[in-house]
Write an enzyme that holds these catalytic residues in place. Structure first.
Site, PDB file in Angstrom:
ATOM      1  N   TYR A 361       0.825  -1.409   0.197  1.00 54.27           N
ATOM      2  CA  TYR A 361      -0.009  -0.067   0.088  1.00 54.27           C
ATOM      3  C   TYR A 361       0.733   1.258  -0.066  1.00 54.27           C
ATOM      4  CZ  TYR A 361      -3.804  -2.964   0.298  1.00 54.27           C
ATOM      5  OH  TYR A 361      -4.807  -4.182   0.183  1.00 54.27           O
TER       6      TYR A 361
ATOM      7  N   GLY B  58      -7.543  -8.502  -2.478  1.00 52.77           N
ATOM      8  CA  GLY B  58      -6.984  -7.593  -1.414  1.00 52.77           C
ATOM      9  C   GLY B  58      -8.051  -6.946  -0.305  1.00 52.77           C
ATOM     10  N   SER B  59      -7.733  -5.717   0.039  1.00 47.11           N
ATOM     11  CA  SER B  59      -8.285  -5.429   1.186  1.00 47.11           C
ATOM     12  C   SER B  59      -9.813  -5.155   0.963  1.00 47.11           C
ATOM     13  CB  SER B  59      -7.805  -4.169   1.447  1.00 47.11           C
ATOM     14  OG  SER B  59      -6.800  -4.017   2.560  1.00 47.11           O
ATOM     15  N   SER B  60     -10.409  -5.528   2.083  1.00 47.82           N
ATOM     16  CA  SER B  60     -11.694  -5.502   2.096  1.00 47.82           C
ATOM     17  C   SER B  60     -12.527  -4.067   2.078  1.00 47.82           C
ATOM     18  CB  SER B  60     -12.350  -6.030   3.751  1.00 47.82           C
ATOM     19  OG  SER B  60     -11.651  -5.074   4.590  1.00 47.82           O
ATOM     20  N   VAL B  61     -11.690  -3.136   2.131  1.00 47.54           N
ATOM     21  CA  VAL B  61     -12.244  -1.650   2.186  1.00 47.54           C
ATOM     22  C   VAL B  61     -12.390  -1.166   0.406  1.00 47.54           C
ATOM     23  CG1 VAL B  61     -11.913   0.745   2.762  1.00 47.54           C
ATOM     24  CG2 VAL B  61     -10.677  -1.109   4.014  1.00 47.54           C
TER      25      VAL B  61
END
Lengths: 384, 129
Positions: A361, B58-61
């Site tokens: 990220y 990937g990320s849940s957001v």
């Protein structure tokens, strides 16, 4: 997916807009996971808290639904964008701070516990074996399924929110006994937490729902968290099973070559201007270990440490915080390396970290270079 | 497997990727442009396309990112995946972006730049123009 009469009535909107929205999300979730029904869950952990990630649209959405929506079960919360105790040191603009506080307020209004942590499995008591939960934070979902004997989908921010509001979640394969069809054979010798992070990242790319992992030795907390964080970043996988698996499983090796590929993808700088530790956030055990590893040495450059507020408070009582501050560390609670608005490419070229999740990220979202190193190497190179 | 996750009817030009998409962190919310240099859609905008890709990862957001691009008018008209994942499914459900999954065979037959119409209620949801 079969709905009960009551669930169907909610989906049709007969029980208000909030429940209709929640059931629409649960139905899409159920279709995506081939679930045949909804089951009760006992704990939801929500993502979608950091203003940096959800933006104005998210802030407005939460503010609007918080007028009527209330959570029905124990619900905890992911990190936000800053630590209110020291936000003034980081030059965030007023708009960011006020939007972030509005998000916090909306969640509190809905009845959510403001834990601001991506490691709920480390700071809350774990319910009894086999308990159904709904964890949206990807590293937490994988940790819950693989290490904590809980059962969860790799929830999205919205599916976990819908589960918090209804107390239900689709009965997907991850909630039953899941059998992976892939076994990853760990071949790298003497792995540290950075290697486990890369192994997780690799596993997330090759697996679909769950994978077997063989060839692992004993792992400490830091290493298991790194592996869960890495896997959550790269894929849709939500569970490790430890062992060889069935004989008909496809076997895939993770050796030096595979590790180098992950390293080449994420390591983009030779050195960093600042160090971050904590993605996932550090628990008390890691803070204690870091303090003892430092042995009185101090960092030569900025070092940001991210942990939950409860951990920071415990660390302060024990005296770790004093020692880390003496070593030049900035200790931040309620937030995390991952998607931090506190690291900005206008004043930082590259960051040194031991986190694969953080690296992904930082590189793609913050737009800064990443220098990957395991913790021991960081201490050796960056302290005196 | 063919499945409708979010229903709807749209026409548009296919933007196809063979890489999964991590919506959080790799899609610019204001422009809909893919910012991950390792992605085959790097520097391309997904706005107003029929976005065809294997699955979200990937990320849940990432679900919020989908909601944000919809609110900013930078979202795809529809999404077509090989495999459904919860981030994309729930992001599309909340944002009313039509979403279907299709077989691997049909996935390989769709090409970048094709003009297609999608009607999730039809027995043959994808019509090639």
């Amino acid at each position: 997916m079969e709905l009960t009469k009551d669930e169907y009535s909610a989906l049709k909107g007969e029980q208000g807009e909030i429940l209709q929205m929640a059931y629409r999300i649960l139905v899409a979730t159920g279709e995506a996971t081939d679930a045949e029904k909804l089951v009760p869950i006992e704990w939801a952990h929500l993502s979608g808290v950091n203003y940096n990630t959800i933006g104005d649209a998210g802030e407005e959405f939460l503010s609007s639904i918080s007028k009527n929506a209330r959570v029905k079960i124990k619900t905890t919360l992911n990190p936000m964008g800053f630590d209110i105790d020291n936000v003034s040191n980081y030059g965030l603009d007023e708009n960011f701070i006020s939007k972030q506080l509005s998000i916090r307020n909306s969640y509190e209004t809905m009845g959510v516990t403001p834990s601001f942590s991506c490691i709920p499995y480390e700071i809350f008591d774990i319910p009894k074996n086999g308990t159904q939960v709904a964890f949206a934070e990807s590293n937490a979902a994988i940790h819950a399924n693989s290490y904590d004997n809980l059962k969860t989908n790799k929830e999205s921010a919205f599916s976990a929110l819908a589960s918090a509001i209804t107390g239900k979640s689709p009965f997907s394969s991850l909630r039953k006994e899941d059998t992976p069809n892939i076994t990853i054979r760990m071949k790298v010798k003497n792995p540290d937490e950075l290697v486990y992070g890369m192994l997780g990242f690799f596993a997330g790319k090759v697996g679909a729902t769950s994978v077997n992992i063989s060839g692992l030795g004993g792992m400490d907390n830091r290493e298991s968290k790194a592996m869960c964080g890495g896997m959550g970043t790269s894929g849709t996988c939500a569970k490790f099973l430890f062992g060889e698996g069935d004989s008909d499983c496809e076997k895939i090796d993770f050796d030096e070559k595979e590790m180098q590929n992950v390293h080449d993808e994420l390591n983009t700088a030779e050195t960093g201007d600042l160090i971050t530790l904590g993605s996932p956030q550090l628990g008390l055990e890691e803070i204690s270990d870091l303090t003892s590893k430092l042995k009185g040495r101090s960092f030569k450059k900025r070092c940001m440490i991210f942990c939950p507020r409860t951990v920071k408070e415990q660390a302060r009582k024990i005296g770790y915080t004093n020692e880390l501050e003496r070593a030049g560390c900035e200790i931040l609670s309620d937030c995390c390396t991952c998607l931090s608005p506190l690291i900005n490419k206008d004043n930082v070229d590259a960051v040194t970290t031991n986190s694969i999740k953080g690296a992904f990220y930082l590189k793609n979202s913050n737009g800064v270079g990443v220098n990957l190193k395991p913790l021991l190497q960081i201490i050796e190179d960056e302290t005196r | 497997m063919k499945k409708t996750l979010v229903s709807g009817k749209v026409c548009g030009i296919v933007l196809k990727s063979n890489n999964p998409i991590n919506f959080l962190g790799t899609v610019d919310k204001k422009t809909g442009i893919i910012t991950d240099k390792n992605h085959d859609l790097f520097d391309k905008s997904i706005k107003d396309t029929i976005l065809v890709f294997p699955s979200g990862v990937g990320s849940s957001v990432g679900a919020y990112t989908i909601y944000s691009i919809k609110s900013n008018n930078t979202a795809p008209l529809a999404m077509i995946c090989q495999k459904a994942d919860l981030t994309v499914a729930t992001g599309c459900a909340l944002s009313n972006i039509p979403l279907i999954t299709i077989s691997d065979e049909e996935f390989s037959s769709i090409e970048n730049g094709m003009n297609i119409s999608l009607d999730t209620d039809s027995p043959n949801p994808i019509q090639y123009q």
